[in-house]
Design a protein around this motif. Sequence first.
Motif, PDB file in Angstrom:
ATOM      1  N   UNK A  27       0.736  -1.346   0.081  1.00  0.00           N
ATOM      2  CA  UNK A  27      -0.034   0.131   0.094  1.00  0.00           C
ATOM      3  C   UNK A  27       1.066   1.407  -0.012  1.00  0.00           C
ATOM      4  N   UNK A  28       0.478   2.262  -0.988  1.00  0.00           N
ATOM      5  CA  UNK A  28       1.234   3.438  -1.149  1.00  0.00           C
ATOM      6  C   UNK A  28       0.377   4.523  -0.701  1.00  0.00           C
ATOM      7  N   UNK A 126      -8.987   1.125   2.045  1.00  0.00           N
ATOM      8  CA  UNK A 126      -8.476  -0.246   2.505  1.00  0.00           C
ATOM      9  C   UNK A 126      -8.236  -1.142   1.427  1.00  0.00           C
ATOM     10  N   UNK A 127      -7.033  -1.901   1.294  1.00  0.00           N
ATOM     11  CA  UNK A 127      -6.593  -2.801   0.219  1.00  0.00           C
ATOM     12  C   UNK A 127      -7.542  -3.919  -0.059  1.00  0.00           C
ATOM     13  N   UNK A 128      -7.884  -3.957  -1.291  1.00  0.00           N
ATOM     14  CA  UNK A 128      -8.746  -5.043  -1.628  1.00  0.00           C
ATOM     15  C   UNK A 128      -7.769  -6.330  -1.537  1.00  0.00           C
ATOM     16  N   UNK A 169      -3.389   0.345  -9.598  1.00  0.00           N
ATOM     17  CA  UNK A 169      -4.192  -0.089  -8.227  1.00  0.00           C
ATOM     18  C   UNK A 169      -3.220  -1.368  -7.683  1.00  0.00           C
ATOM     19  N   UNK A 170      -2.773  -2.101  -8.585  1.00  0.00           N
ATOM     20  CA  UNK A 170      -1.978  -3.456  -8.144  1.00  0.00           C
ATOM     21  C   UNK A 170      -0.582  -3.013  -7.640  1.00  0.00           C
ATOM     22  N   UNK A 175      -5.022  -3.004  -4.524  1.00  0.00           N
ATOM     23  CA  UNK A 175      -5.327  -4.255  -4.788  1.00  0.00           C
ATOM     24  C   UNK A 175      -4.244  -5.262  -4.558  1.00  0.00           C
ATOM     25  N   UNK A 176      -4.616  -6.262  -3.650  1.00  0.00           N
ATOM     26  CA  UNK A 176      -3.417  -7.183  -3.628  1.00  0.00           C
ATOM     27  C   UNK A 176      -3.824  -8.619  -4.431  1.00  0.00           C
ATOM     28  N   UNK A 177      -3.192  -8.672  -5.542  1.00  0.00           N
ATOM     29  CA  UNK A 177      -3.230  -9.734  -6.288  1.00  0.00           C
ATOM     30  C   UNK A 177      -2.339 -10.830  -6.257  1.00  0.00           C
ATOM     31  N   UNK A 178      -1.483 -10.795  -5.092  1.00  0.00           N
ATOM     32  CA  UNK A 178      -0.539 -11.940  -5.063  1.00  0.00           C
ATOM     33  C   UNK A 178      -1.185 -13.283  -4.850  1.00  0.00           C
TER      34      UNK A 178
END
Length: 190
Positions: A27-28, A126-128, A169-170, A175-178
Amino acid sequence: METKTRCAWCEKDDLYRDYHDNEWGNPVYDDDKLFEFLVLETFQAGLSWYTILKKRDNFRNAFDQFDYKKVAQYDEAKVQKLLQDEGIIRNQLKIRGTISNAIAFLQVQEEFGSFSKYIWGFVNHEPIINHLKSMSEIKATTAISDILSKDLKKRGFKFVGSTVVYAHMQATGMVDDHVADCWKRTRVAP
């Protein structure tokens, strides 16, 4: 030697692995860093992220350390100088778009207090966290990136189609797409 399981896209070389391990998905909230990623993502449109990542330091130098206040003041002489800079992508529309984006960025800051407050508002600050099992589940766009793209365009931003916006966003951790078996994903296990 320690081995880490990572998202498959980053296994090309150490530059990619370092970016994945230390930046992608974190997150930035800092406006300076958000602008940097905005510049890089807009230049990436139609190209590979790897191409941009290799030129990142050149972009940083060419665009005054991504100082959006300075970029917003660029004149025609600076545009022509950038068009001669072999270290960056010499696309006139993207260079001019970056200047427009810096101006729009300042306007968003004026309206919302910061660009961070504005952009993070699209994800309720908040991150998705997506729960992806494999790379094939990662999407290029989402309903949120569609909405954000449309709003950015309405505000005068250029080169902010939904795919570019979702990549932003990633990159900035909205967004957390790990994927599930990635060592970075395990930090926020479902």
